[in-house]
Scaffold this motif. Structure first.
Motif, mmCIF file in Angstrom:
data_model
loop_
_atom_site.group_PDB
_atom_site.id
_atom_site.type_symbol
_atom_site.label_atom_id
_atom_site.label_comp_id
_atom_site.label_asym_id
_atom_site.label_seq_id
_atom_site.Cartn_x
_atom_site.Cartn_y
_atom_site.Cartn_z
ATOM 1 N N HIS A 110 -3.827 -1.414 -10.231
ATOM 2 C CA HIS A 110 -3.030 -1.811 -9.066
ATOM 3 C C HIS A 110 -3.713 -1.324 -7.793
ATOM 4 O O HIS A 110 -3.675 -0.135 -7.470
ATOM 5 N N HIS A 126 -4.687 -2.764 -3.589
ATOM 6 C CA HIS A 126 -4.581 -3.827 -2.577
ATOM 7 C C HIS A 126 -5.910 -3.986 -1.850
ATOM 8 O O HIS A 126 -6.026 -3.653 -0.669
ATOM 9 N N HIS A 166 6.472 -8.904 -1.906
ATOM 10 C CA HIS A 166 6.685 -7.455 -1.981
ATOM 11 C C HIS A 166 7.894 -7.036 -1.124
ATOM 12 O O HIS A 166 8.004 -7.474 0.025
ATOM 13 N N GLU A 222 3.283 -8.586 -6.499
ATOM 14 C CA GLU A 222 4.130 -7.423 -6.604
ATOM 15 C C GLU A 222 5.510 -7.758 -6.075
ATOM 16 O O GLU A 222 5.647 -8.304 -4.985
ATOM 17 N N HIS A 252 4.720 -0.165 -11.460
ATOM 18 C CA HIS A 252 3.578 0.458 -10.795
ATOM 19 C C HIS A 252 3.996 1.718 -10.045
ATOM 20 O O HIS A 252 5.145 1.863 -9.638
ATOM 21 N N ASP A 298 -3.314 2.187 -6.213
ATOM 22 C CA ASP A 298 -2.505 1.607 -5.136
ATOM 23 C C ASP A 298 -3.263 1.648 -3.805
ATOM 24 O O ASP A 298 -2.655 1.662 -2.742
#
Ligand SMILES: [Zn+2]
Length: 253
Positions: free
Chosen positions: A6, A8, A62, A92, A151, A201
């Motif tokens: 996970h 971004h 999200h 997500e 997550h 993350d």
């Protein structure tokens, strides 16, 4: 090889040095990256990253970005999944209970995405902050066919096992590197070998010792070592197990 389950990597935080970031990750033994979509506006950037052999993606809306979502975005999500059959994961999506005043809207959006995932047999990547019990309750009612990832899990052993019983795995990230995370440490020790994946993350969730800095996948080794220490096994074993689990959950070849 490690998988960052996970991160971004589409975020503008990496616009100035994205290739160098990938290179540092590779040098650190991270060979694959799972990049989730967050807003309709950002999906094209995520889809573009997904063209790389070492990146797999998901698409979703999200809860942190509620003010950017429109009612019609769920329909657009269904369409985007139609147009990109290579995307086999939804997210997500989820609930962030820190934002109480928009909780009803979050649930409406989350429920719509869960139904979409169910109808398409897709695993789901969930963001779940201060909502573990309500979220596992909802997932139990819906009985999703393909499970998914909770997550950045930060809950108790009991909460972790409730998710595992529903066919989900938990994502372990920077939170485990902090001494104060005693309850999470107990959860990490209690997990079965195939019940977790490793994640950063990035660019968020800085590791202990790196507070205030941009996070990046090259640092996932520190998470791996901490998880290994807590479980009393070698980091290599955690790497092999978590990579196999990420492949299974996300259907990676
Ligand atoms: Zn995320």
């Amino acid at each position: 090889m490690l998988i960052d389950a996970h991160c971004h990597l589409d975020f503008p935080d990496f616009d100035d040095d994205r290739e160098a970031m990938f290179e540092r990750a590779l040098q650190a033994g991270v060979g694959h990256f799972m990049v989730p979509g967050t807003t309709r506006e950002r999906w094209p950037a995520v889809l573009a990253l997904g063209k790389r052999d070492d990146v797999s993606i998901s698409l979703g809306l999200h809860p942190y970005f509620m003010n950017q979502h429109r009612v019609e975005d769920v329909e657009a999500l269904a369409q985007a999944l139609d147009e990109h059959p290579e995307v086999r994961v939804l997210g997500e999506c989820g609930i962030d209970a820190r934002f109480e005043e928009i909780l009803d809207d979050q649930w409406t959006l989350f429920n719509a995405q869960l139904h979409l995932a169910k109808s398409r047999h897709l695993p789901v990547v969930t963001h779940c902050v201060h909502a573990n019990d309500k979220l596992s309750q909802r997932l139990r009612q819906l009985d999703l066919p393909a499970g998914g990832l909770i997550h950045a899990f930060a809950g108790s052993p009991d909460q972790a096992w409730k998710f595992l019983d529903l066919g989900f795995v938990v994502g372990l990230g920077g939170a485990v590197t902090y001494e104060r995370a005693q309850r999470l440490w107990r959860a990490v020790r209690s997990l079965p070998e195939d019940g977790f994946v490793l994640e950063t993350d990035s660019p968020d969730m800085p590791l202990c010792g790196h507070q205030g800095q941009r996070n990046e996948p090259a640092r996932i080794g520190q998470v791996c070592e901490m998880v290994a220490k807590l479980r009393g096994v070698a980091p290599e074993a955690v790497a092999v197990q978590s990579t196999a689990t990420a492949r299974r959950v996300f259907g990676l070849s």
